[in-house]
Design a protein around this motif. Sequence first.
Motif, mmCIF file in Angstrom:
data_model
loop_
_atom_site.group_PDB
_atom_site.id
_atom_site.type_symbol
_atom_site.label_atom_id
_atom_site.label_comp_id
_atom_site.label_asym_id
_atom_site.label_seq_id
_atom_site.Cartn_x
_atom_site.Cartn_y
_atom_site.Cartn_z
ATOM 1 N N MET A 1 0.857 -1.177 0.000
ATOM 2 C CA MET A 1 0.000 0.000 0.000
ATOM 3 C C MET A 1 0.897 1.232 0.000
ATOM 4 N N SER A 2 0.529 2.243 -0.751
ATOM 5 C CA SER A 2 1.340 3.454 -0.806
ATOM 6 C C SER A 2 1.242 4.215 0.515
ATOM 7 N N ASN A 3 2.256 5.025 0.795
ATOM 8 C CA ASN A 3 2.262 5.815 2.026
ATOM 9 C C ASN A 3 1.060 6.743 2.114
ATOM 10 N N ARG A 4 0.608 7.244 0.958
ATOM 11 C CA ARG A 4 -0.542 8.143 0.955
ATOM 12 C C ARG A 4 -1.808 7.436 1.406
ATOM 13 N N SER A 5 -1.830 6.128 1.346
ATOM 14 C CA SER A 5 -3.039 5.381 1.667
ATOM 15 C C SER A 5 -3.032 4.802 3.072
ATOM 16 N N GLU A 6 -1.921 4.892 3.773
ATOM 17 C CA GLU A 6 -1.872 4.349 5.133
ATOM 18 C C GLU A 6 -2.890 5.044 6.009
ATOM 19 N N GLY A 7 -3.693 4.264 6.692
ATOM 20 C CA GLY A 7 -4.706 4.808 7.582
ATOM 21 C C GLY A 7 -5.942 5.335 6.882
ATOM 22 N N ALA A 8 -5.989 5.229 5.563
ATOM 23 C CA ALA A 8 -7.153 5.717 4.817
ATOM 24 C C ALA A 8 -8.346 4.802 5.038
ATOM 25 N N THR A 9 -9.515 5.373 5.025
ATOM 26 C CA THR A 9 -10.729 4.572 5.174
ATOM 27 C C THR A 9 -11.048 3.882 3.853
ATOM 28 N N PRO A 10 -11.793 2.777 3.903
ATOM 29 C CA PRO A 10 -12.200 2.132 2.649
ATOM 30 C C PRO A 10 -12.975 3.089 1.733
ATOM 31 N N GLY A 11 -13.802 3.940 2.314
ATOM 32 C CA GLY A 11 -14.565 4.892 1.505
ATOM 33 C C GLY A 11 -13.652 5.832 0.735
ATOM 34 N N PHE A 12 -12.598 6.319 1.402
ATOM 35 C CA PHE A 12 -11.655 7.204 0.738
ATOM 36 C C PHE A 12 -10.926 6.463 -0.382
ATOM 37 N N LEU A 13 -10.542 5.219 -0.127
ATOM 38 C CA LEU A 13 -9.839 4.436 -1.148
ATOM 39 C C LEU A 13 -10.740 4.141 -2.348
ATOM 40 N N VAL A 14 -12.002 3.837 -2.103
ATOM 41 C CA VAL A 14 -12.949 3.621 -3.207
ATOM 42 C C VAL A 14 -13.065 4.899 -4.025
ATOM 43 N N TRP A 15 -13.182 6.043 -3.337
ATOM 44 C CA TRP A 15 -13.291 7.316 -4.037
ATOM 45 C C TRP A 15 -12.044 7.580 -4.871
ATOM 46 N N ARG A 16 -10.851 7.368 -4.274
ATOM 47 C CA ARG A 16 -9.602 7.618 -4.999
ATOM 48 C C ARG A 16 -9.470 6.707 -6.214
ATOM 49 N N LEU A 17 -9.822 5.424 -6.044
ATOM 50 C CA LEU A 17 -9.740 4.493 -7.173
ATOM 51 C C LEU A 17 -10.728 4.890 -8.267
ATOM 52 N N SER A 18 -11.933 5.278 -7.874
ATOM 53 C CA SER A 18 -12.914 5.672 -8.888
ATOM 54 C C SER A 18 -12.451 6.925 -9.623
ATOM 55 N N MET A 19 -11.831 7.865 -8.930
ATOM 56 C CA MET A 19 -11.326 9.076 -9.578
ATOM 57 C C MET A 19 -10.146 8.747 -10.496
ATOM 58 N N LYS A 20 -9.253 7.877 -10.049
ATOM 59 C CA LYS A 20 -8.117 7.454 -10.876
ATOM 60 C C LYS A 20 -8.626 6.820 -12.171
ATOM 61 N N TRP A 21 -9.624 5.952 -12.045
ATOM 62 C CA TRP A 21 -10.199 5.266 -13.202
ATOM 63 C C TRP A 21 -10.887 6.254 -14.141
ATOM 64 N N ARG A 22 -11.702 7.154 -13.570
ATOM 65 C CA ARG A 22 -12.430 8.119 -14.388
ATOM 66 C C ARG A 22 -11.476 8.998 -15.181
ATOM 67 N N VAL A 23 -10.443 9.502 -14.536
ATOM 68 C CA VAL A 23 -9.476 10.374 -15.218
ATOM 69 C C VAL A 23 -8.759 9.601 -16.324
ATOM 70 N N ALA A 24 -8.340 8.375 -16.038
ATOM 71 C CA ALA A 24 -7.627 7.565 -17.034
ATOM 72 C C ALA A 24 -8.515 7.278 -18.242
ATOM 73 N N VAL A 25 -9.767 6.915 -17.998
ATOM 74 C CA VAL A 25 -10.679 6.622 -19.106
ATOM 75 C C VAL A 25 -10.991 7.905 -19.879
ATOM 76 N N ASP A 26 -11.218 9.010 -19.173
ATOM 77 C CA ASP A 26 -11.450 10.291 -19.866
ATOM 78 C C ASP A 26 -10.312 10.591 -20.838
ATOM 79 N N ARG A 27 -9.084 10.450 -20.377
ATOM 80 C CA ARG A 27 -7.921 10.738 -21.230
ATOM 81 C C ARG A 27 -7.816 9.755 -22.387
ATOM 82 N N ALA A 28 -8.122 8.506 -22.114
ATOM 83 C CA ALA A 28 -7.969 7.468 -23.136
ATOM 84 C C ALA A 28 -8.998 7.572 -24.257
ATOM 85 N N VAL A 29 -10.221 7.974 -23.917
ATOM 86 C CA VAL A 29 -11.271 8.016 -24.939
ATOM 87 C C VAL A 29 -11.461 9.410 -25.555
ATOM 88 N N ALA A 30 -10.787 10.407 -25.010
ATOM 89 C CA ALA A 30 -10.904 11.770 -25.556
ATOM 90 C C ALA A 30 -10.546 11.838 -27.041
#
Length: 160
Positions: A1-30
Motif C-alpha cells: 500500500m502506498s504511504n498516501r493510503s496508510e490509515g485511509a478509510t475504505p470509503g476514501f480508497l474507493v473514491w480515490r480508485l474511482s477518480m483514478k479510473w475516471r481520469v484515465a478513461v477520460d484521457r484514453a477516450v478523448a
Amino acid sequence: MSNRSEGATPGFLVWRLSMKWRVAVDRAVAPLGLTHAQYSLVASLHGMQRSGEQPSQRRLADHTGLEPLYVSKLARALETAGLLERTRDPRDPRAVQLALTPQGHEVTRRAIEVVHGLLQQLLDPLGGLDGARTREFTRDLTTLLDAPLDPFSENETEQS
C-alpha cells in the motif's frame, strides 16, 4: 500500500480508485470524441444490443447507475455527434429507445479496446484480468454494489 493510503478509510480508497479510473478513461477516450460518462453509456448500450436488447433511456440509466436525466443529456449529445439514435418505443410512447448508429458501433468498438488495455494495466498488480485475486476483487465489488446503501437508514442515524 502506498504511504498516501496508510490509515485511509475504505470509503476514501474507493473514491480515490474511482477518480483514478475516471481520469484515465477520460484521457484514453478523448481522442475518440468521448468522455468517460459517454463511454460508459455507449459501451453499456453496445453490450445490451449484442444481447438482443434495445434498451430505453431508463433501462440504460438503471444498468449504468447514472441518473435518468443525465443519461438523457448524454444521449442527446451522442445523437448530435451521430453515434446513437433515439426513437420512441412503439409499446410505450413515453419511453425513448436507444441504438448505436454504424459510426457509434465503430467508435465504441475502438473505445472498448482502449479501455480494455487500461483495465489490464489496472489489474496487473492483482495478477491480471484472469488472476485469482482479480476474481476475488470482482466478487467483493459485486457484493458491495449489491448491498443496499441508504444514507437515512437506522444504522447511520444510530451512529450519529
